[in-house]
Write a protein that holds these residues in place. Structure first.
Motif, PDB file in Angstrom:
ATOM      1  N   TRP A 159      -1.046   0.834  -3.972  1.00 46.61           N
ATOM      2  CA  TRP A 159      -1.933   1.282  -5.043  1.00 46.61           C
ATOM      3  C   TRP A 159      -3.387   1.180  -4.599  1.00 46.61           C
ATOM      4  O   TRP A 159      -3.775   0.228  -3.950  1.00 46.61           O
ATOM      5  N   ARG A 187       0.105   6.479 -11.901  1.00 49.58           N
ATOM      6  CA  ARG A 187      -1.214   6.005 -12.341  1.00 49.58           C
ATOM      7  C   ARG A 187      -0.997   4.790 -13.249  1.00 49.58           C
ATOM      8  O   ARG A 187      -0.199   4.856 -14.180  1.00 49.58           O
ATOM      9  N   SER A 214      -4.185   4.213  -8.586  1.00 52.41           N
ATOM     10  CA  SER A 214      -3.366   5.383  -8.297  1.00 52.41           C
ATOM     11  C   SER A 214      -2.404   5.023  -7.172  1.00 52.41           C
ATOM     12  O   SER A 214      -2.794   4.408  -6.173  1.00 52.41           O
ATOM     13  N   LYS A 215      -1.158   5.413  -7.336  1.00 51.61           N
ATOM     14  CA  LYS A 215      -0.148   5.102  -6.313  1.00 51.61           C
ATOM     15  C   LYS A 215      -0.385   6.022  -5.124  1.00 51.61           C
ATOM     16  O   LYS A 215      -0.582   7.219  -5.265  1.00 51.61           O
TER      17      LYS A 215
END
Length: 136
Positions: A35, A117, A134-135
């Protein structure tokens, strides 16, 4: 007519129960992965805008990797460390030691997790800090 109203009432109650249950916890599988912090928001009024700006820059340089074995890695422009993480309902609990502090415990409440997200909140004294990740 009464049966129709009763069916609508029961259906509404079932939907409410299902929604409240799904919002009460987070699936660990959704957290596992890398992330990157993409937003940093705070309602802090007691700190100068300069300090808030530095905190935002630091946050935006940060990334996390949550692993299946309950370990995690944190990296930023300021420091890096490894630790352990656990998921309790909607709370991510991270425990680590760094060169600055030993046995630190941080708690983040996941307030939104959708399509790669994640938004989490933490309290700092009486203020709330919101971070969006955010991934990768």
């Amino acid at each position: 007519m009464i049966i129709k109203k009763l069916n609508i009432l029961i259906f509404t109650m079932l939907i409410s129960i299902m929604c409240s249950c799904s919002q009460g916890s987070v699936d660990k599988k959704e957290i596992i992965g890398k992330w990157k912090v993409i937003e940093f928001n705070t309602n802090t009024k007691d700190l100068s805008p300069g300090i808030i700006k530095v905190a935002e820059e630091l946050a935006l340089s940060s990334s996390y990797e949550f692993k299946k074995d309950s370990s995690y890695s944190f990296n930023s422009s300021f420091e890096s460390h490894d630790g352990k993480w656990a998921l309790e309902n909607k709370n991510i609990i991270m425990t680590f030691s760094s060169e600055y502090e030993k046995n630190v415990v941080e708690k983040y409440e996941v307030v939104n997790l959708n399509k790669g997200r994640m938004t989490w909140e933490t309290k700092f004294e009486s203020e709330i800090i919101e971070t969006v990740l955010s991934k990768k």
